[in-house]
Enzyme design. Structure first.
Site, PDB file in Angstrom:
ATOM      1  N   GLY A  84       0.828  -1.208   0.000  1.00  0.00           N
ATOM      2  CA  GLY A  84       0.000   0.000   0.000  1.00  0.00           C
ATOM      3  C   GLY A  84       0.861   1.256   0.000  1.00  0.00           C
ATOM      4  N   GLU A 126       9.318  -3.067   4.618  1.00  0.00           N
ATOM      5  CA  GLU A 126       8.599  -2.899   3.347  1.00  0.00           C
ATOM      6  C   GLU A 126       9.569  -2.467   2.252  1.00  0.00           C
ATOM      7  OE1 GLU A 126       4.091  -1.617   4.649  1.00  0.00           O
ATOM      8  OE2 GLU A 126       5.592  -0.052   4.577  1.00  0.00           O
TER       9      GLU A 126
HETATM   10  C1  5RP Z   1       2.519   0.604   6.355  1.00  0.00           C
HETATM   11  C2  5RP Z   1       2.284   1.270   5.062  1.00  0.00           C
HETATM   12  C3  5RP Z   1       0.936   1.118   4.448  1.00  0.00           C
HETATM   13  O1  5RP Z   1       1.073   0.407   3.256  1.00  0.00           O
HETATM   14  C4  5RP Z   1       0.353   2.478   4.202  1.00  0.00           C
HETATM   15  O2  5RP Z   1       0.274   3.159   5.439  1.00  0.00           O
HETATM   16  C5  5RP Z   1      -1.045   2.405   3.568  1.00  0.00           C
HETATM   17  O3  5RP Z   1      -1.940   1.825   4.468  1.00  0.00           O
HETATM   18  P1  5RP Z   1      -3.460   1.559   4.137  1.00  0.00           P
HETATM   19  O4  5RP Z   1      -3.514   0.543   3.037  1.00  0.00           O
HETATM   20  O5  5RP Z   1      -4.033   1.060   5.441  1.00  0.00           O
HETATM   21  O6  5RP Z   1      -4.081   2.873   3.718  1.00  0.00           O
HETATM   22  O7  5RP Z   1       3.133   1.918   4.493  1.00  0.00           O
HETATM   23  O8  5RP Z   1       3.767   0.934   6.892  1.00  0.00           O
END
Ligand code: 5RP
EC number: 5.3.1.6
Length: 222
Positions: free
Chosen positions: A81, A102
């Site tokens: 994400g 990530e």
């Molecule tokens: C986690 C991230 C997530 O991918 C990002 O915050 C997006 O989150 P969501 O899909 O809940 O909107 O970087 O560290």
């Protein structure tokens, strides 16, 4: 219409039998992991996942997705994400405090696919503060360096507890508000050159494709 679910399930269809998949973190990747689990159950595809957090590890277990590691396998596709996506597909990530692993997993993948709803598209990065994972003892000098760079930094605090958020690696998370980021490529490098910063949440020049859930359906950005 759940736009995150739309994007997550569409990404699930990109996975081919036999592939090794980087499993991102967050509420959008939650749907991707669910779709992968359903394909394993219904189509009996054989894939393995490399999680980017305890959260995605536990979710993979829940959906009976076999997990492996970077030590054992190369990654075919990582699906993750984003908190902000700019027109050049540079990202801010780390809203879930998982950006260090990530970045390692997404960078290592042959193909890096981002899934998001349309609210994550921005004309310029910077409304969302840049998350930094830092060594706790470095807080004061890191704050000083960030302020010199024009940012307003804050230690991320746990929502319901009177204490800081601790990352999966045992470190603090700082949210550094730059308000507008003109050169994300340079800023990503500059932030990682501050002693005590383990990794920052700018992901520049890494994305191969964005699968965007919009009110008009799926849009693909490359
Ligand atoms: C986690 C991230 C997530 O991918 C990002 O915050 C997006 O989150 P969501 O899909 O809940 O909107 O970087 O560290």
């Amino acid at each position: 219409m759940n736009l995150k679910k739309m994007a997550g399930f569409r990404a699930g269809k990109e996975v081919k039998d036999g592939q090794i998949i980087g499993l991102g973190t967050g509420s959008t990747t939650h749907y991707f992991i669910e779709s992968l689990g359903m394909r394993i159950k219904e189509e009996e595809i054989q894939v393995m996942g490399i999680p980017t957090s305890y959260q995605s590890f536990l979710l993979a277990k829940q959906w009976k997705i076999p997990v492996t590691s970077l030590e054992e396998h190369d990654i075919d596709i990582a699906v993750d994400g984003a908190d902000e996506i700019d027109p050049d597909l540079n990202l801010i990530k780390g809203g879930g405090a998982a950006h260090t692993l990530e970045k390692i997993v997404d960078y290592a993948a042959c193909e890096f696919i981002v899934i998001a709803d349309e609210t994550k598209l921005v004309s310029e990065l910077g409304t969302f503060p840049v998350p930094l994972e830092i060594i706790s003892q470095s807080t004061k000098p890191v704050f000083s360096a960030l302020k010199d760079m024009g940012a307003d930094p804050e230690i991320r605090m746990a929502k319901f507890k009177d204490g800081p958020v601790i990352s999966d690696n045992g470190n603090f998370i700082v949210d550094a508000n730059f308000y507008e980021i003109n050169n994300p490529i340079q800023l990503e490098k500059d932030l990682n050159s501050i002693p005590g910063v383990v990794e920052n949440g700018i992901f520049s020049q890494m994305v191969d494709k964005v699968i965007l859930g919009t009110s008009e359906g799926i849009k693909i950005l490359k």
